[in-house]
Every structure is written in C-alpha cells, then in structure tokens.
Scaffold this motif. Sequence first.
Motif, PDB file in Angstrom:
ATOM      1  N   ALA A 116       0.845  -1.194   0.000  1.00  0.00           N
ATOM      2  CA  ALA A 116       0.000   0.000   0.000  1.00  0.00           C
ATOM      3  C   ALA A 116       0.880   1.243   0.000  1.00  0.00           C
ATOM      4  O   ALA A 116       1.969   1.245   0.576  1.00  0.00           O
ATOM      5  N   ASP A 117       0.418   2.281  -0.649  1.00  0.00           N
ATOM      6  CA  ASP A 117       1.201   3.523  -0.776  1.00  0.00           C
ATOM      7  C   ASP A 117       1.692   4.047   0.569  1.00  0.00           C
ATOM      8  O   ASP A 117       2.839   4.475   0.687  1.00  0.00           O
ATOM      9  N   GLU A 118       0.843   3.990   1.590  1.00  0.00           N
ATOM     10  CA  GLU A 118       1.230   4.534   2.888  1.00  0.00           C
ATOM     11  C   GLU A 118       2.258   3.669   3.621  1.00  0.00           C
ATOM     12  O   GLU A 118       2.884   4.131   4.569  1.00  0.00           O
ATOM     13  N   GLN A 119       2.478   2.438   3.188  1.00  0.00           N
ATOM     14  CA  GLN A 119       3.472   1.568   3.813  1.00  0.00           C
ATOM     15  C   GLN A 119       4.749   1.449   2.986  1.00  0.00           C
ATOM     16  O   GLN A 119       5.695   0.777   3.403  1.00  0.00           O
ATOM     17  N   ALA A 120       4.811   2.108   1.838  1.00  0.00           N
ATOM     18  CA  ALA A 120       5.936   1.946   0.917  1.00  0.00           C
ATOM     19  C   ALA A 120       7.271   2.362   1.536  1.00  0.00           C
ATOM     20  O   ALA A 120       8.263   1.619   1.422  1.00  0.00           O
ATOM     21  N   ASP A 121       7.333   3.505   2.188  1.00  0.00           N
ATOM     22  CA  ASP A 121       8.599   3.965   2.763  1.00  0.00           C
ATOM     23  C   ASP A 121       9.088   3.029   3.867  1.00  0.00           C
ATOM     24  O   ASP A 121      10.275   2.695   3.927  1.00  0.00           O
ATOM     25  N   HIS A 122       8.174   2.612   4.714  1.00  0.00           N
ATOM     26  CA  HIS A 122       8.533   1.693   5.798  1.00  0.00           C
ATOM     27  C   HIS A 122       9.021   0.356   5.227  1.00  0.00           C
ATOM     28  O   HIS A 122      10.027  -0.201   5.685  1.00  0.00           O
ATOM     29  N   ALA A 123       8.325  -0.162   4.215  1.00  0.00           N
ATOM     30  CA  ALA A 123       8.708  -1.432   3.601  1.00  0.00           C
ATOM     31  C   ALA A 123      10.080  -1.330   2.929  1.00  0.00           C
ATOM     32  O   ALA A 123      10.905  -2.241   3.053  1.00  0.00           O
ATOM     33  N   ARG A 124      10.342  -0.238   2.244  1.00  0.00           N
ATOM     34  CA  ARG A 124      11.661  -0.049   1.610  1.00  0.00           C
ATOM     35  C   ARG A 124      12.769  -0.018   2.664  1.00  0.00           C
ATOM     36  O   ARG A 124      13.848  -0.568   2.465  1.00  0.00           O
ATOM     37  N   ALA A 125      12.513   0.647   3.781  1.00  0.00           N
ATOM     38  CA  ALA A 125      13.510   0.718   4.858  1.00  0.00           C
ATOM     39  C   ALA A 125      13.775  -0.673   5.440  1.00  0.00           C
ATOM     40  O   ALA A 125      14.930  -1.025   5.718  1.00  0.00           O
ATOM     41  N   LEU A 126      12.737  -1.479   5.616  1.00  0.00           N
ATOM     42  CA  LEU A 126      12.916  -2.837   6.132  1.00  0.00           C
ATOM     43  C   LEU A 126      13.720  -3.696   5.158  1.00  0.00           C
ATOM     44  O   LEU A 126      14.605  -4.450   5.575  1.00  0.00           O
ATOM     45  N   ILE A 127      13.437  -3.567   3.867  1.00  0.00           N
ATOM     46  CA  ILE A 127      14.172  -4.346   2.867  1.00  0.00           C
ATOM     47  C   ILE A 127      15.626  -3.901   2.817  1.00  0.00           C
ATOM     48  O   ILE A 127      16.540  -4.722   2.734  1.00  0.00           O
ATOM     49  N   ALA A 128      15.865  -2.605   2.891  1.00  0.00           N
ATOM     50  CA  ALA A 128      17.246  -2.099   2.886  1.00  0.00           C
ATOM     51  C   ALA A 128      18.002  -2.596   4.110  1.00  0.00           C
ATOM     52  O   ALA A 128      19.177  -2.992   4.010  1.00  0.00           O
ATOM     53  N   ALA A 129      17.354  -2.611   5.265  1.00  0.00           N
ATOM     54  CA  ALA A 129      18.000  -3.113   6.482  1.00  0.00           C
ATOM     55  C   ALA A 129      18.305  -4.598   6.353  1.00  0.00           C
ATOM     56  O   ALA A 129      19.382  -5.058   6.747  1.00  0.00           O
ATOM     57  N   TYR A 130      17.384  -5.343   5.783  1.00  0.00           N
ATOM     58  CA  TYR A 130      17.607  -6.779   5.590  1.00  0.00           C
ATOM     59  C   TYR A 130      18.776  -7.011   4.630  1.00  0.00           C
ATOM     60  O   TYR A 130      19.663  -7.820   4.904  1.00  0.00           O
ATOM     61  N   ASN A 131      18.772  -6.315   3.504  1.00  0.00           N
ATOM     62  CA  ASN A 131      19.828  -6.496   2.503  1.00  0.00           C
ATOM     63  C   ASN A 131      21.192  -6.043   3.018  1.00  0.00           C
ATOM     64  O   ASN A 131      22.223  -6.542   2.565  1.00  0.00           O
ATOM     65  N   GLY A 132      21.228  -5.115   3.947  1.00  0.00           N
ATOM     66  CA  GLY A 132      22.486  -4.613   4.474  1.00  0.00           C
ATOM     67  C   GLY A 132      22.967  -5.335   5.725  1.00  0.00           C
ATOM     68  O   GLY A 132      24.018  -4.997   6.266  1.00  0.00           O
ATOM     69  N   ALA A 133      22.212  -6.331   6.190  1.00  0.00           N
ATOM     70  CA  ALA A 133      22.569  -7.026   7.435  1.00  0.00           C
ATOM     71  C   ALA A 133      23.851  -7.826   7.264  1.00  0.00           C
ATOM     72  O   ALA A 133      24.116  -8.390   6.211  1.00  0.00           O
ATOM     73  N   GLN A 134      24.644  -7.831   8.321  1.00  0.00           N
ATOM     74  CA  GLN A 134      25.895  -8.593   8.372  1.00  0.00           C
ATOM     75  C   GLN A 134      25.813  -9.576   9.539  1.00  0.00           C
ATOM     76  O   GLN A 134      25.181  -9.281  10.556  1.00  0.00           O
ATOM     77  N   PRO A 135      26.463 -10.735   9.427  1.00  0.00           N
ATOM     78  CA  PRO A 135      26.455 -11.671  10.559  1.00  0.00           C
ATOM     79  C   PRO A 135      27.190 -11.085  11.750  1.00  0.00           C
ATOM     80  O   PRO A 135      28.105 -10.278  11.590  1.00  0.00           O
ATOM     81  N   LEU A 136      26.776 -11.471  12.925  1.00  0.00           N
ATOM     82  CA  LEU A 136      27.429 -11.013  14.142  1.00  0.00           C
ATOM     83  C   LEU A 136      28.796 -11.669  14.285  1.00  0.00           C
ATOM     84  O   LEU A 136      28.974 -12.839  13.954  1.00  0.00           O
ATOM     85  N   VAL A 137      29.757 -10.929  14.777  1.00  0.00           N
ATOM     86  CA  VAL A 137      31.088 -11.469  15.020  1.00  0.00           C
ATOM     87  C   VAL A 137      30.985 -12.548  16.085  1.00  0.00           C
ATOM     88  O   VAL A 137      30.332 -12.367  17.104  1.00  0.00           O
ATOM     89  N   GLY A 138      31.619 -13.670  15.828  1.00  0.00           N
ATOM     90  CA  GLY A 138      31.570 -14.771  16.779  1.00  0.00           C
ATOM     91  C   GLY A 138      30.344 -15.646  16.631  1.00  0.00           C
ATOM     92  O   GLY A 138      30.141 -16.568  17.406  1.00  0.00           O
TER      93      GLY A 138
END
Length: 86
Positions: free
Chosen positions: A52-74
């Motif tokens: 939905a248009d009103e959720q687009a910015d939030h959804a893009r931010a969640l996808i960007a956070a997911y795509n940018g995630a790195q494994p934790l050290v250790g």
Amino acid sequence: MRRIYDPESLLEAELLIGVLASEGVRVHLVGRDLVGAVGELPPQGLLGLAVADEQADHARALIAAYNGAQPLVGDEPQTFPGTLIC
C-alpha cells in the motif's frame, strides 16, 4: 499499491514477504503465476513486491536493512570459520 522491490527469485520474494509481514506490512507478490513460464518469458522483472502507498517507505527501509545485514562477530561455528551457517 506501489511496486517497491524486484526480487531476484521466488525464494527471495517469499523470504522478504515474511520479513515484511512480521512487521505488519501487507505485501502482494506481482508475477507469482508467471514464474512457471520462465522458459517462455525473459527472467528479469517478472517478480515484484507491492505494498500500500502509505506503507511503501517503511517497507523499503525494512528491505534495505535486511539487505544490508551482516552476521554477528563470533556467530560462526568453529568448524567453518569465515562461513555463516544458517
């Protein structure tokens, strides 16, 4: 509804749908029914995530956070150093 992301595969699409749904974002997968026709159609651009248009910015931010995630050290097992085992 607005198309916000083009996943590379059906697997990535389903994974992101789960991520977004867990945050309360309703997602429609555009092109799901076309995946079986990949031999007939060009494989690029068949799938898309739409929200939905009103959720687009939030959804893009969640996808960007997911795509940018790195494994934790250790977080790696000792038997496979340098490799993330899921």
